[in-house]
Design a protein around this motif. Structure first.
Motif, PDB file in Angstrom:
ATOM      1  N   PRO A  26     -15.841   7.751  -3.091  1.00 13.07           N
ATOM      2  CA  PRO A  26     -14.294   7.649  -2.615  1.00 13.07           C
ATOM      3  C   PRO A  26     -13.759   6.562  -2.488  1.00 13.07           C
ATOM      4  O   PRO A  26     -14.651   5.142  -2.462  1.00 13.07           O
ATOM      5  CB  PRO A  26     -14.098   8.213  -1.819  1.00 13.07           C
ATOM      6  N   LYS A  27     -11.954   6.817  -2.532  1.00 13.51           N
ATOM      7  CA  LYS A  27     -11.749   4.965  -1.994  1.00 13.51           C
ATOM      8  C   LYS A  27     -11.775   5.600  -0.996  1.00 13.51           C
ATOM      9  O   LYS A  27     -11.375   6.216   0.274  1.00 13.51           O
ATOM     10  CB  LYS A  27     -10.312   5.449  -3.138  1.00 13.51           C
ATOM     11  N   VAL A  28     -12.008   3.658  -0.335  1.00 10.63           N
ATOM     12  CA  VAL A  28     -12.348   3.760   0.938  1.00 10.63           C
ATOM     13  C   VAL A  28     -11.762   2.551   1.367  1.00 10.63           C
ATOM     14  O   VAL A  28     -10.950   1.143   0.843  1.00 10.63           O
ATOM     15  CB  VAL A  28     -13.846   2.929   1.081  1.00 10.63           C
ATOM     16  N   THR A  29     -10.244   3.092   1.974  1.00 11.79           N
ATOM     17  CA  THR A  29      -9.059   1.900   2.789  1.00 11.79           C
ATOM     18  C   THR A  29      -9.211   1.115   4.324  1.00 11.79           C
ATOM     19  O   THR A  29     -10.052   2.774   5.152  1.00 11.79           O
ATOM     20  CB  THR A  29      -7.406   2.872   2.995  1.00 11.79           C
ATOM     21  N   VAL A  30      -8.844   0.481   4.708  1.00  8.59           N
ATOM     22  CA  VAL A  30      -8.995  -0.085   5.899  1.00  8.59           C
ATOM     23  C   VAL A  30      -7.612  -0.597   6.192  1.00  8.59           C
ATOM     24  O   VAL A  30      -7.191  -1.197   5.492  1.00  8.59           O
ATOM     25  CB  VAL A  30      -9.827  -1.090   6.366  1.00  8.59           C
ATOM     26  N   PRO A  31      -7.221   0.645   6.930  1.00 11.22           N
ATOM     27  CA  PRO A  31      -5.878  -0.043   7.549  1.00 11.22           C
ATOM     28  C   PRO A  31      -5.329  -1.585   7.869  1.00 11.22           C
ATOM     29  O   PRO A  31      -6.590  -2.163   8.553  1.00 11.22           O
ATOM     30  CB  PRO A  31      -5.096   1.035   8.386  1.00 11.22           C
ATOM     31  N   GLY A  32      -4.507  -2.349   7.486  1.00  5.79           N
ATOM     32  CA  GLY A  32      -4.131  -3.524   7.835  1.00  5.79           C
ATOM     33  C   GLY A  32      -5.503  -4.696   6.965  1.00  5.79           C
ATOM     34  O   GLY A  32      -5.778  -5.579   7.820  1.00  5.79           O
TER      35      GLY A  32
END
Length: 654
Positions: free
Chosen positions: A312-318
């Motif tokens: 999956p696409k992994v996103t980290v806020p900031g």
């Protein structure tokens, strides 16, 4: 079996004529020792004894069933030596109690090997996967560190490995962490090879059911054994494969003496029998990486293009200036805007959303809102928590998690403030907050004693604690991994490794990025562990962890023994221990309250327990274990009652 350390040796007895036929190596016997009858196993029949004194006779043969096979007897000795324990303790883990009625049941002849056609397509996605299967089928005993792809049907892959290993009449043992995994792998094995060739072993079975299935493996009626940690000792004849899934799970560590780890027992068994060995998982431990670095095991991983297609696409806020411009509070928010957006998108598409939280309960940890001092009970000094439905203020009556006493008049011992703040928000409070944020969406919890195995397809929020994430039909549309600092901030040698393992286990349940799957992790984007998740690079992370362990000289780069007990007890052990040259003594330090139970006995008084670490280079590990075992035997012979607990390479060093 004699539990005393100084009696951990073989004793010779005469066999009466009436027991000559039944008294075969491996059977259970009763003998008279020091005036009382004790249970034991007959290891060998010999014509001449080296004992110079008078020999006694076997009292009786308990059962003609040869339950202790030569291979398991050798394994028991090896495990006891590896962990500075006694064979009696290991035998208690390896062989279940006898159930006479089950032994007397009629048994059928072993079924011929499974004739199912092995589908190699699943393993074709991994580099050298086809070659590994061929080597397994031909009985060449390959060793592999398998890095499962995200979204992989790993129970099916394990079942295919077991099927390949049994084509020539060999057996297979598959070790998993818990009952949920056992049920999935057992179902997959039944689907691949048929019900008559597979048995499932778990501690939750009743005595008769467990012994019946154990005997089926011993007698060769079931060629494939699936079970939790103790099944690593399953007496499968002609073992062709031993595999362990998710070896980083703490459930694989035995909590009873001599505290062996299922992975290490599997390694000892694979080395002794020359059978195939597989350690699989979505993440990787430093211990498994050390096997690859040494050349004993080989990587079984997929090419990067296939990993990218599956993940999956992994996103980290900031993690970017653009994200911070849209949501300036992203770094500080528990559930930033990007996480809400991912959840809404998945729900709108008709997919469930997984929300992983590190703690169960409502607000399981409180601190002073003014000075951040942890809130403790005035009665027992236990941690204070808020009950379900409360809010973090003085009217909420925080309750002690240890003694259950409510403290409506709480004041901070450091500054006197009555205001409280949540240090950690539990699954219950998270579910309540999300229920209000996503009105009209069903919210399901999975934590504590209420753990769901699966969830139905459709738009719903699933709030689960780490390790309790249910499998969603068709996969989750999104996963929100909250409070990453709570996992990474633990004061533990394996904190980063454990955090990545927990995150990857949850993220692997999400649909691939090509199907809209997205993972949002709320943590510091600059941390190497977080970046390893973003890149989906567990191998690189394991290599870095192994390098760090080598630098500070901790397992698996070195061998460490934790010695727990009172200061006097530890001193009595070290006084008689002939430790190898170069042994480092680290400590002692006070042991945490939760680890003191074995030393308290029936006394309600607090017990002052310390921990001393003994560290040696890896090659001196066997010598250290022998020295500690001999020291325990000396203390036992001298009847020193002060207990000492020895754990070699414990999972929790502190």
């Amino acid at each position: 079996m004699l539990p005393l350390a100084h009696l951990d040796r073989v004793f010779d007895y005469l066999v009466p004529v009436e027991f000559d036929e039944a008294a075969q190596p491996g059977v259970r016997v009763r003998i008279r020792f020091a005036g009382r009858l004790v249970d034991g196993f007959l290891l060998e029949r010999i014509a001449v004894t080296e004992h110079l004194g008078k020999l006694g006779f076997l009292d009786r043969v308990v059962s003609p069933e040869r339950v202790l096979t030569p291979e398991i007897a050798d394994l028991v000795t090896a495990v006891a030596g590896r962990y500075a324990g006694t064979r009696a303790d290991v035998l208690r883990l390896a062989i279940p109690p006898r159930h006479a009625k089950v032994e007397a049941e009629e048994t059928s002849a072993p079924e011929p090997g499974p004739d199912s056609q092995l589908d190699e397509a699943g393993w074709g996605r991994y580099s050298h996967g086809d070659a590994f299967l061929r080597a397994l089928t031909e009985g060449r005993g390959p060793h592999a560190a398998w890095q499962a792809l995200p979204g992989e049907d790993w129970p099916r892959r394990l079942a295919e490995l077991a099927c390949a290993a049994t084509t020539d009449g060999s057996g297979a043992v598959l070790v998993v962490p818990d009952q949920r995994d056992l049920d999935r792998v057992h179902s997959a094995c039944v689907d691949v090879v048929g019900d008559e060739h597979v048995v499932a072993l778990a501690a939750g079975l009743g005595p008769s059911a467990r012994y019946r299935r154990w005997l089926a493996a011993l007698r060769g009626q079931a060629r494939i054994v699936v079970g939790t940690r103790s099944s690593v000792f399953a007496p499968v004849p002609k073992l062709g494969l031993i595999a362990i899934w998710d070896d980083g799970d703490a459930s694989h560590a035995e909590p009873r003496a001599p505290y062996p780890h299922a992975r290490e027992v599997a390694l000892l068994r694979a080395h002794a029998t020359k059978c195939a060995f597989v350690a699989g998982g979505f993440s990787r431990t430093a211990e498994v990486q050390s096997l690859v670095d040494s050349g004993w095991a080989h990587d079984l991983v997929a090419p990067r293009n296939i990993v990218r297609e599956s993940a999956p696409k992994v996103t980290v806020p900031g993690d970017s200036d653009h994200a911070l411009e849209r949501d300036p509070a992203a770094k500080a928010a528990r559930l930033p805007a990007i996480a809400f957006a991912a959840a809404r998108t998945a729900l709108a598409a008709g997919n469930p959303v997984l929300v992983q939280v590190p703690r169960k309960g409502y607000v399981p940890s409180l601190a002073c809102a003014k000075c951040r001092t942890p809130a403790r009970c005035r009665r027992c000094n236990g941690p204070l928590a808020l009950p379900s439905g409360a809010t973090a203020d003085v009217a909420a009556s925080p309750t002690c998690r240890w003694c259950g006493e409510a403290d409506a008049a709480y004041r901070c011992a450091a500054c006197g403030s009555r205001a409280l703040r949540a240090v950690v928000v539990g699954a219950g409070r998270t579910a309540e907050e999300l229920g209000r944020a996503f009105a009209g969406v069903s919210v399901q919890s999975s934590s504590g004693t209420t753990v769901a195995d699966t969830v139905k397809a459709g738009p719903r929020l699933v709030v689960a604690t780490v390790g309790a994430e249910p499998v969603a039909a068709g996969g989750y549309g999104a996963a929100l991994l909250l409070d990453g600092w709570a996992l990474l901030g633990r004061a533990d040698l394996r904190a980063a490794e454990e955090a990545l393992r927990r995150w990857m286990t949850a993220a692997a349940l999400v649909k691939p990025a090509g199907e809209g799957g997205q993972v949002v992790i709320v943590a510091d984007p600059g941390l190497p562990t977080v970046q390893a998740l973003v890149r989906w690079d567990p191998v690189g992370h394991a290599e870095a962890q192994l390098a760090e362990r080598a630098e500070v000289r901790f397992p698996p780069a070195a061998r460490v023994a934790a010695v727990d007990g009172s200061a006097a007890a530890i001193a009595s052990l070290l006084d008689v221990a002939e430790l190898p040259d170069g042994t480092e003594l680290l400590g002692p330090v006070p042991l945490p309250d939760g680890a003191r139970t074995p030393f308290a006995g029936d006394s309600a008084e607090p017990v002052d327990v310390e921990r001393m670490l003994l560290r040696v280079p890896r090659q001196l590990g066997p010598a250290l274990a022998r020295a500690l075992a001999a020291a325990q035997a000396s203390r036992s012979a001298r009847k020193i009652d002060a207990p000492v607990r020895i754990q070699v390479d414990p999972v929790d060093i502190g």
